[in-house]
Design a protein around this motif. Structure first.
Motif, PDB file in Angstrom:
ATOM      1  N   VAL A 156       0.856  -1.183   0.000  1.00 51.13           N
ATOM      2  CA  VAL A 156       0.000   0.000   0.000  1.00 51.13           C
ATOM      3  C   VAL A 156       0.891   1.232   0.000  1.00 51.13           C
ATOM      4  O   VAL A 156       1.736   1.388   0.881  1.00 51.13           O
ATOM      5  CB  VAL A 156      -0.919   0.034   1.248  1.00 51.13           C
ATOM      6  N   GLU A 157       0.715   2.083  -0.998  1.00 50.65           N
ATOM      7  CA  GLU A 157       1.414   3.360  -1.029  1.00 50.65           C
ATOM      8  C   GLU A 157       0.387   4.431  -0.762  1.00 50.65           C
ATOM      9  O   GLU A 157      -0.550   4.616  -1.538  1.00 50.65           O
ATOM     10  CB  GLU A 157       2.115   3.563  -2.369  1.00 50.65           C
ATOM     11  N   ASN A 158       0.563   5.122   0.359  1.00 50.20           N
ATOM     12  CA  ASN A 158      -0.420   6.078   0.834  1.00 50.20           C
ATOM     13  C   ASN A 158       0.220   7.446   0.953  1.00 50.20           C
ATOM     14  O   ASN A 158       1.171   7.630   1.700  1.00 50.20           O
ATOM     15  CB  ASN A 158      -0.949   5.600   2.192  1.00 50.20           C
ATOM     16  N   LYS A 178      -0.661   9.845   4.679  1.00 52.53           N
ATOM     17  CA  LYS A 178      -0.022   9.711   5.989  1.00 52.53           C
ATOM     18  C   LYS A 178       1.095  10.720   6.196  1.00 52.53           C
ATOM     19  O   LYS A 178       1.298  11.203   7.282  1.00 52.53           O
ATOM     20  CB  LYS A 178       0.533   8.301   6.178  1.00 52.53           C
ATOM     21  N   ILE A 202      -7.140   7.627  -2.045  1.00 58.12           N
ATOM     22  CA  ILE A 202      -6.278   7.673  -0.868  1.00 58.12           C
ATOM     23  C   ILE A 202      -4.954   6.947  -1.090  1.00 58.12           C
ATOM     24  O   ILE A 202      -3.910   7.412  -0.669  1.00 58.12           O
ATOM     25  CB  ILE A 202      -7.003   7.052   0.352  1.00 58.12           C
ATOM     26  N   ALA A 203      -5.002   5.792  -1.755  1.00 55.20           N
ATOM     27  CA  ALA A 203      -3.798   4.964  -1.847  1.00 55.20           C
ATOM     28  C   ALA A 203      -3.825   4.093  -3.093  1.00 55.20           C
ATOM     29  O   ALA A 203      -4.866   3.898  -3.713  1.00 55.20           O
ATOM     30  CB  ALA A 203      -3.687   4.081  -0.602  1.00 55.20           C
ATOM     31  N   TYR A 230      -2.976   0.175  -4.099  1.00 54.83           N
ATOM     32  CA  TYR A 230      -2.811  -1.143  -3.520  1.00 54.83           C
ATOM     33  C   TYR A 230      -2.273  -2.053  -4.615  1.00 54.83           C
ATOM     34  O   TYR A 230      -2.994  -2.392  -5.541  1.00 54.83           O
ATOM     35  CB  TYR A 230      -4.154  -1.689  -3.021  1.00 54.83           C
TER      36      TYR A 230
END
Length: 183
Positions: free
Chosen positions: A43-45, A48, A173-174, A176
């Motif tokens: 997961v690259e978010n 955060k 948001i991210a 996956y």
């Protein structure tokens, strides 16, 4: 004695023939995209830590792929915080099988419905392992020419040589990214 030898020879041929049929069925299943792929989701978010500092988490995951025929596959991907099912169109491309969104997901990503895109679009909108045209294009090349504009992004596919599946699911948001190998 000749009759016994003939019967034994015929029995042996029947057993070999039956075994050969079983092996070819197993090979066709192994060479299909359908199956269970075990691997990880990364997961690259960006939320955060800000846009310039992506954070990344990784966890064990599974993707169950069903070939629905007519160039469509259903993917159920789960593990960690993810549990989702989605549909993809698939297209042969030499030793790979490439995938593309379909339906509303296709429209939302590319800004048009299938059959209305492409620099040279001829309206051919079906997925499929066969395909291409008389000029020797693969199904994937034909799909790209008929459905997409230059620069359209795609998110993964199947490596048929290594029996693996790599696909990135995106939301606001991210990203996956699932990467797994067929069991």
């Amino acid at each position: 004695m000749k009759n016994v030898k003939s019967i034994l020879a015929m029995s042996l041929i029947a057993v070999i023939g039956f075994t050969s049929c079983e092996k070819s069925d197993l090979l066709s299943k192994k060479d299909s995209i359908e199956g269970t792929y075990v691997g990880t989701i990364t997961v690259e978010n960006s939320l955060k830590s800000g846009i310039n500092n992506l954070t990344s988490d990784s966890y064990d995951a599974t993707a169950e792929v069903k070939d629905l025929g007519n160039g469509q596959a259903e993917v159920h991907c789960y593990g960690g915080e993810m549990d989702t099912t989605f549909m993809l169109n698939y297209y042969e491309n030499y030793d790979s099988v490439m995938v593309c969104l379909n339906g509303e997901d296709f429209e939302n990503t590319y800004g048009h419905t299938m059959g209305q895109g492409g620099m040279m679009g001829n309206g051919n909108s079906s997925g499929g392992m066969m395909g291409g045209n008389n000029s020797g294009q693969t199904g994937w090349m034909s799909h790209m020419n008929n459905e997409h504009n230059n620069g359209d992004e795609h998110f993964g596919g199947f490596d048929m040589t290594n029996h693996s599946f790599d696909y990135t699911m995106q939301n606001n948001i991210a990203d996956y990214r699932f990467q797994g190998t067929k069991r």
